[in-house]
Structure formats: structure tokens, C-alpha cells
Design an enzyme around this catalytic site. Sequence first.
Site, short mmCIF file in Angstrom:
data_model
loop_
_atom_site.label_atom_id
_atom_site.label_comp_id
_atom_site.label_asym_id
_atom_site.label_seq_id
_atom_site.Cartn_x
_atom_site.Cartn_y
_atom_site.Cartn_z
N TYR A 1 0.81 -1.09 -0.18
CA TYR A 1 0.05 -0.10 -0.01
C TYR A 1 0.70 1.18 0.05
O TYR A 1 0.18 2.16 -0.10
CB TYR A 1 -0.94 0.05 1.32
N HIS B 1 -8.86 1.37 -5.67
CA HIS B 1 -8.07 0.40 -4.93
C HIS B 1 -6.56 0.92 -5.10
O HIS B 1 -6.22 1.04 -6.28
CB HIS B 1 -8.05 -1.01 -5.15
C1 DHK Z 1 -7.58 -2.26 0.35
C2 DHK Z 1 -7.78 -3.22 1.16
O1 DHK Z 1 -7.70 -2.99 2.75
C3 DHK Z 1 -7.95 -4.60 0.82
O2 DHK Z 1 -8.80 -5.33 1.50
C4 DHK Z 1 -8.45 -4.54 -0.60
C5 DHK Z 1 -7.81 -2.41 -1.16
C6 DHK Z 1 -7.55 -3.82 -1.49
C7 DHK Z 1 -6.57 -1.55 -1.74
O3 DHK Z 1 -5.78 -1.68 -2.64
O4 DHK Z 1 -6.77 -0.05 -1.69
O5 DHK Z 1 -8.51 -5.98 -1.09
#
Ligand code: DHK
Length: 186
Positions: A61, A139
Site C-alpha cells: 500500500y 483500490h
Molecule cells: C485495500 C484493502 O484494505 C484490501 O482489503 C483490498 C484495497 C484492496 C486497496 O488496494 O486499496 O483488497
Amino acid sequence: MAAAGGQPRFPFAGAFPITGSGAVDARRDQEPDAARDMAKTIYVLNGPNLNLLGTREPEIYGRATLADVEKLCRATAERLGWTLEFRQSNHEGELVDWIHEARAKQAAGLVINPAGYSHSSVAILDALLTLAAPIVEVHISNIHAREPFREHSYVSKAARAVICGFGVHGYALAITGLAAMIDAKG
Ligand code: DHK
């Protein structure tokens, strides 16, 4: 029906006040302001665990925090002349309530990263389906390149567009695309 003084009495007069044109005009002057504000407002909603952005699985992330994402969203919206409601919740019902709020206030559009609820929440899908305004799903990661259970998103059924895999820059893309959709319509 007549009152004691000979004046006609209307039992529902209080419930349905007959106002002079001045009062009506005053109301007319106020309501469009609120409506005009919401016509320029985009909601950005974030689902569970996104409050931990920056420290949560940074290899997936990234290192940007939710505060950084909010700053990016505000800068993008401001550049395009939009007002922003930016929120995050770890609770499904609260997200549903905010979608209802966006509907009731007639927001111009909505960006949502439903996070884990993307893959499980019929309730969030149902709430989004009540919105007439366009919706963009975001996402941060590329959900199609991860575990198979992340590949399906209920929310996509209600979204006009889906952005994934651009990191947090996807939020700026979502707002820009959403603004173009709204402008094109209106
Ligand atoms: C964020 C999350 O917390 C996951 O549960 C999803 C998403 C993906 C993201 O890529 O922002 O699967």
C-alpha cells in the site's frame, strides 16, 4: 367550519402555513445555496484499515498516510473547483450511513475505496445503488494481481469506473475522472 368569532377555522392551518410571497422568496433564496454547495461536493469514503496507511503492509500500500491521501484529494478537488467530504471508517454501517448522507444531500459524485468490504459487502453495494450520482471505485493495489478472493468486488456493480494499482495516486485519478463525468453531464 367556523370559529366562535365567525372566522373560518382550518384545523391543519398550522401544518400547512399559507405564507406570503416574501416568505416564499426568502426560502427560495436560501435553499439553492445549500443545493448549489452540494452540487459542487464530492464524497471520498475509505473503508477498514485504511487509517493504517503508511505503516500497514507498505510493500503493497506504500508509505503515504491517510492524511497524505486526504491532502492529495483536497488539492486535486480544489484545482478542479470541487468541495470535498473526506472520511474513513472501520465500520460497514457507518459507511452505509455516509452513502445515505451523500444521497440525501445530493452530492455530485462519490469516490470509494471500500477496502476489505469490496469483497464482502452487499450492504455497501445496495446503498451505492440508491445513488443517482456517479461513483468511482478505487483500490490502491492491483486487486487482480493478488489473492483470488480480492479479484471480485461487489461495489464494482454500482461503479461507473474502477481504478486500481496506481497506489494512492489512484485517488487523484478518480477525482479527476469523476469531475469530468459530472461536468460532461451537466
Ligand atoms: C485495500 C484493502 O484494505 C484490501 O482489503 C483490498 C484495497 C484492496 C486497496 O488496494 O486499496 O483488497
